[in-house]
Design a protein around this motif. Structure first.
Motif, PDB file in Angstrom:
ATOM      1  N   SER B  31       0.828  -1.205   0.000  1.00 14.72           N
ATOM      2  CA  SER B  31       0.000   0.000   0.000  1.00 14.72           C
ATOM      3  C   SER B  31       0.862   1.254   0.000  1.00 14.72           C
ATOM      4  CB  SER B  31      -0.941  -0.007   1.201  1.00 14.72           C
ATOM      5  OG  SER B  31      -0.229  -0.291   2.363  1.00 14.72           O
ATOM      6  N   ARG B  32       2.097   1.149   0.465  1.00 19.73           N
ATOM      7  CA  ARG B  32       2.987   2.316   0.387  1.00 19.73           C
ATOM      8  C   ARG B  32       3.380   2.606  -1.045  1.00 19.73           C
ATOM      9  NH1 ARG B  32       6.621   0.973   5.438  1.00 19.73           N
ATOM     10  NH2 ARG B  32       5.109   1.663   6.958  1.00 19.73           N
ATOM     11  N   LEU B  33       3.441   1.557  -1.855  1.00 20.58           N
ATOM     12  CA  LEU B  33       3.794   1.787  -3.259  1.00 20.58           C
ATOM     13  C   LEU B  33       2.698   2.543  -4.000  1.00 20.58           C
ATOM     14  CD1 LEU B  33       5.516  -1.509  -4.203  1.00 20.58           C
ATOM     15  CD2 LEU B  33       6.438   0.752  -4.474  1.00 20.58           C
ATOM     16  N   HIS B  34       1.497   2.485  -3.502  1.00 22.24           N
ATOM     17  CA  HIS B  34       0.394   3.178  -4.168  1.00 22.24           C
ATOM     18  C   HIS B  34       0.613   4.695  -4.192  1.00 22.24           C
ATOM     19  CE1 HIS B  34      -3.659   4.341  -5.151  1.00 22.24           C
ATOM     20  NE2 HIS B  34      -3.758   4.955  -4.006  1.00 22.24           N
ATOM     21  N   PRO B  35       0.840   5.358  -3.045  1.00 24.34           N
ATOM     22  CA  PRO B  35       1.163   6.794  -3.129  1.00 24.34           C
ATOM     23  C   PRO B  35       2.486   7.051  -3.831  1.00 24.34           C
ATOM     24  CG  PRO B  35       1.400   6.010  -0.895  1.00 24.34           C
ATOM     25  CD  PRO B  35       0.726   4.920  -1.641  1.00 24.34           C
ATOM     26  N   ALA B  36       3.436   6.134  -3.716  1.00 25.57           N
ATOM     27  CA  ALA B  36       4.722   6.363  -4.387  1.00 25.57           C
ATOM     28  C   ALA B  36       4.524   6.430  -5.897  1.00 25.57           C
ATOM     29  CB  ALA B  36       5.693   5.247  -4.018  1.00 25.57           C
ATOM     30  N   GLY B  37       3.619   5.597  -6.415  1.00 22.33           N
ATOM     31  CA  GLY B  37       3.330   5.661  -7.846  1.00 22.33           C
ATOM     32  C   GLY B  37       2.615   6.941  -8.227  1.00 22.33           C
ATOM     33  N   LYS B  38       1.740   7.401  -7.341  1.00 25.08           N
ATOM     34  CA  LYS B  38       1.012   8.648  -7.634  1.00 25.08           C
ATOM     35  C   LYS B  38       1.952   9.839  -7.737  1.00 25.08           C
ATOM     36  CE  LYS B  38      -2.860   6.880  -7.760  1.00 25.08           C
ATOM     37  NZ  LYS B  38      -2.003   5.694  -8.002  1.00 25.08           N
ATOM     38  N   LEU B  39       2.969   9.867  -6.883  1.00 28.83           N
ATOM     39  CA  LEU B  39       3.916  10.980  -6.902  1.00 28.83           C
ATOM     40  C   LEU B  39       4.530  11.124  -8.272  1.00 28.83           C
ATOM     41  CD1 LEU B  39       6.176  10.801  -3.775  1.00 28.83           C
ATOM     42  CD2 LEU B  39       4.192  12.167  -4.183  1.00 28.83           C
ATOM     43  N   ASP B  40       5.010   9.996  -8.799  1.00 29.20           N
ATOM     44  CA  ASP B  40       5.801  10.064 -10.017  1.00 29.20           C
ATOM     45  C   ASP B  40       4.949  10.305 -11.240  1.00 29.20           C
ATOM     46  OD1 ASP B  40       8.078   9.772  -8.744  1.00 29.20           O
ATOM     47  OD2 ASP B  40       8.494   7.702  -9.309  1.00 29.20           O
ATOM     48  N   THR B  41       3.687   9.959 -11.185  1.00 27.90           N
ATOM     49  CA  THR B  41       2.880  10.161 -12.389  1.00 27.90           C
ATOM     50  C   THR B  41       2.026  11.409 -12.281  1.00 27.90           C
ATOM     51  OG1 THR B  41       1.377   8.541 -11.463  1.00 27.90           O
ATOM     52  CG2 THR B  41       2.855   7.774 -13.132  1.00 27.90           C
ATOM     53  N   ALA B  42       1.033  11.393 -11.403  1.00 24.21           N
ATOM     54  CA  ALA B  42       0.093  12.507 -11.363  1.00 24.21           C
ATOM     55  C   ALA B  42       0.771  13.797 -10.921  1.00 24.21           C
ATOM     56  CB  ALA B  42      -1.073  12.157 -10.441  1.00 24.21           C
ATOM     57  N   GLY B  43       1.522  13.717  -9.815  1.00 24.34           N
ATOM     58  CA  GLY B  43       2.150  14.922  -9.300  1.00 24.34           C
ATOM     59  C   GLY B  43       3.146  15.495 -10.292  1.00 24.34           C
ATOM     60  N   GLN B  44       3.946  14.614 -10.842  1.00 27.19           N
ATOM     61  CA  GLN B  44       4.971  15.069 -11.776  1.00 27.19           C
ATOM     62  C   GLN B  44       4.324  15.615 -13.048  1.00 27.19           C
ATOM     63  OE1 GLN B  44       5.766  13.250 -14.664  1.00 27.19           O
ATOM     64  NE2 GLN B  44       7.867  13.786 -15.109  1.00 27.19           N
ATOM     65  N   PHE B  45       3.237  14.979 -13.495  1.00 30.79           N
ATOM     66  CA  PHE B  45       2.572  15.455 -14.707  1.00 30.79           C
ATOM     67  C   PHE B  45       2.050  16.868 -14.513  1.00 30.79           C
ATOM     68  CE2 PHE B  45      -1.559  15.926 -16.882  1.00 30.79           C
ATOM     69  CZ  PHE B  45      -1.068  16.036 -18.163  1.00 30.79           C
ATOM     70  N   MET B  46       1.415  17.115 -13.369  1.00 32.53           N
ATOM     71  CA  MET B  46       0.852  18.456 -13.155  1.00 32.53           C
ATOM     72  C   MET B  46       1.961  19.498 -13.048  1.00 32.53           C
ATOM     73  SD  MET B  46      -2.250  17.563 -10.607  1.00 32.53           S
ATOM     74  CE  MET B  46      -3.536  18.727 -10.942  1.00 32.53           C
ATOM     75  N   MET B  47       3.023  19.166 -12.330  1.00 33.58           N
ATOM     76  CA  MET B  47       4.140  20.106 -12.205  1.00 33.58           C
ATOM     77  C   MET B  47       4.724  20.441 -13.571  1.00 33.58           C
ATOM     78  SD  MET B  47       5.113  20.965  -9.153  1.00 33.58           S
ATOM     79  CE  MET B  47       5.086  20.550  -7.435  1.00 33.58           C
ATOM     80  N   MET B  48       4.966  19.401 -14.358  1.00 36.94           N
ATOM     81  CA  MET B  48       5.608  19.611 -15.646  1.00 36.94           C
ATOM     82  C   MET B  48       4.681  20.356 -16.603  1.00 36.94           C
ATOM     83  SD  MET B  48       8.639  18.665 -15.754  1.00 36.94           S
ATOM     84  CE  MET B  48       9.710  17.951 -14.574  1.00 36.94           C
ATOM     85  N   ALA B  49       3.383  20.068 -16.525  1.00 30.48           N
ATOM     86  CA  ALA B  49       2.433  20.795 -17.366  1.00 30.48           C
ATOM     87  C   ALA B  49       2.455  22.275 -17.008  1.00 30.48           C
ATOM     88  CB  ALA B  49       1.033  20.211 -17.188  1.00 30.48           C
ATOM     89  N   ALA B  50       2.545  22.574 -15.706  1.00 30.70           N
ATOM     90  CA  ALA B  50       2.609  23.968 -15.274  1.00 30.70           C
ATOM     91  C   ALA B  50       3.855  24.633 -15.834  1.00 30.70           C
ATOM     92  CB  ALA B  50       2.602  24.029 -13.753  1.00 30.70           C
ATOM     93  N   VAL B  51       4.982  23.936 -15.749  1.00 32.22           N
ATOM     94  CA  VAL B  51       6.240  24.519 -16.247  1.00 32.22           C
ATOM     95  C   VAL B  51       6.148  24.741 -17.752  1.00 32.22           C
ATOM     96  CG1 VAL B  51       8.689  24.092 -16.519  1.00 32.22           C
ATOM     97  CG2 VAL B  51       7.581  23.503 -14.393  1.00 32.22           C
TER      98      VAL B  51
END
Lengths: 276, 106
Positions: B31-51
């Motif tokens: 279950s810890r891998l679940h948020p770890a996967g979210k960080l790299d995909t959703a979070g990173q996607f939004m950050m990079m889209a903003a940039v």
């Protein structure tokens, strides 16, 4: 004992902190480091070598002896790894584990077997059961070519941006290691054999030192690339830039080969038969 | 454009913060891998889209190229990150690690 070592650590730590107070302040133009040769590099690099990235010019041209022996250090590390780890078995291993690819059934043979030679349905697998994972294999197949292209870009673009032979070589080696991790050692050895890797180790260093020798043949100093202008239709300044590119490629080849060499020996404990 | 980039950045930050808390708080390996996967995909996607949006403010060939490179980063992370998560879970299952269940709660 613990308090004693703590006291020693604290003592030396405070001594080091005390010594840093004597350092010249950050960016101080009168600091000894920025008085001796730095101004000359900063002012003359572009005129003398036509390389915009001063760090690359200093590393690969003005101080190329240093970089050459750095490359040789890496080469030595690869050779030492072979000497320490590589073991040669006289007896050929009998039998082994095979996977029938269409059905996914694993077969184990205790004696030597003759499988149909032109059949691609059987796959030799390791004793420690290499998993049949199509997701990882496919993803790595996608990533490897892009990382290799990026590595070539890093090697070739060292003149203009951070990068160069060492970094690009590491990325190239990592791409091969990624392939080895996602498949297995045997598949990787089939593509880049041990012999080829060992040859590439030497070839990289040879390219570097050979460039220096060619410069000597034309009457210049060892590793003075402006002598390459006799050989190529280039001005002496452009020849220095070109010479940097050649040695960056040499460094890249050597670093890549040593990385792969280390991986081959460490992954299979020197036997080169099974492993990741 | 600026406001949109800011909103995306804040969204990415929410994902990153939630992911960091999740890695610390979830009960077991899987279950810890679940948020770890979210960080790299959703979070990173939004950050990079903003940039990328921020870079695209002045429409020129140069900024378009920069934005294209940022999008490339997103694509590669979208290929590699889920694969890495998959491989880690796979290794956990193979090593015999049992998933956490409510009964085990102390």
């Amino acid at each position: 004992m613990k308090t004693f070592s703590l006291i020693i650590v604290l003592l030396f730590g405070s001594l080091l902190v005390y010594c840093t107070l004597d350092f010249p302040s950050w960016g101080d133009p009168t600091a000894p480091a920025s008085l001796h040769v730095s101004p000359r590099y900063i002012e003359q690099t572009l005129d003398e070598t036509s390389v915009p990235n001063i760090v690359t010019a200093v590393l690969a041209d003005y101080r190329s002896y240093d970089t050459m022996f750095e490359t040789i250090v890496i080469f030595t590390a690869g050779v030492a790894c072979i000497i320490l780890l590589r073991t040669y078995q006289r007896k050929k291993q009998l039998g082994g584990m095979y996977r029938h690819v269409p059905t996914g059934i694993t077969l184990r043979f205790k004696e030597d077997v003759q499988l149909p030679k032109d059949s691609k349905e059987f796959e030799h697998i390791d004793l420690e059961w290499v998993p049949y994972d199509i997701i990882i294999k496919t993803a790595c197949r996608l990533i490897v070519p892009f990382s290799q292209i990026f590595a070539l870009y890093v090697i070739a673009h060292g003149h203009h941006s951070p990068g160069g032979g060492f970094q690009g070589g590491v990325i190239l080696g990592a791409s091969v290691i990624l392939f080895a991790i996602s498949h297995n050692l045997r598949a990787t050895l089939g593509r880049i054999s041990e012999r080829a890797v060992a040859l590439l180790c030497g070839l990289g260093v040879f390219m570097y030192a050979g460039t220096g020798l060619i410069c000597m043949i034309f009457g210049a100093n060892f590793l003075d690339y402006s002598a390459l202008a006799h050989l190529l239709p280039l001005s002496p300044v452009a020849a220095r830039s070109f010479g940097i590119l050649i040695i960056e490629i040499g460094v890249g080849i050597a670093v890549m080969a040593v990385m792969i060499q280390l991986y081959y020996n460490l992954a299979s404990a020197g036997k080169h038969d099974e492993g990741l | 454009m600026n406001i949109l980039a800011a909103i995306l950045l804040i969204g990415g930050l929410i994902f990153f913060a939630g992911g960091a808390i999740g890695i610390l708080r979830f009960p077991d390996f899987y279950s810890r891998l679940h948020p770890a996967g979210k960080l790299d995909t959703a979070g990173q996607f939004m950050m990079m889209a903003a940039v990328a949006l921020f870079v695209l403010q002045d429409l020129s060939w140069q900024s378009f190229l920069t934005a294209a490179k940022i999008i490339l980063i997103v694509i590669f992370v979208f290929i590699t990150s889920p694969t890495a998560t998959h491989a880690i879970v796979d290794a956990g299952v193979r090593a015999g690690l049992k998933p956490w269940t409510k009964a085990e709660r102390l």
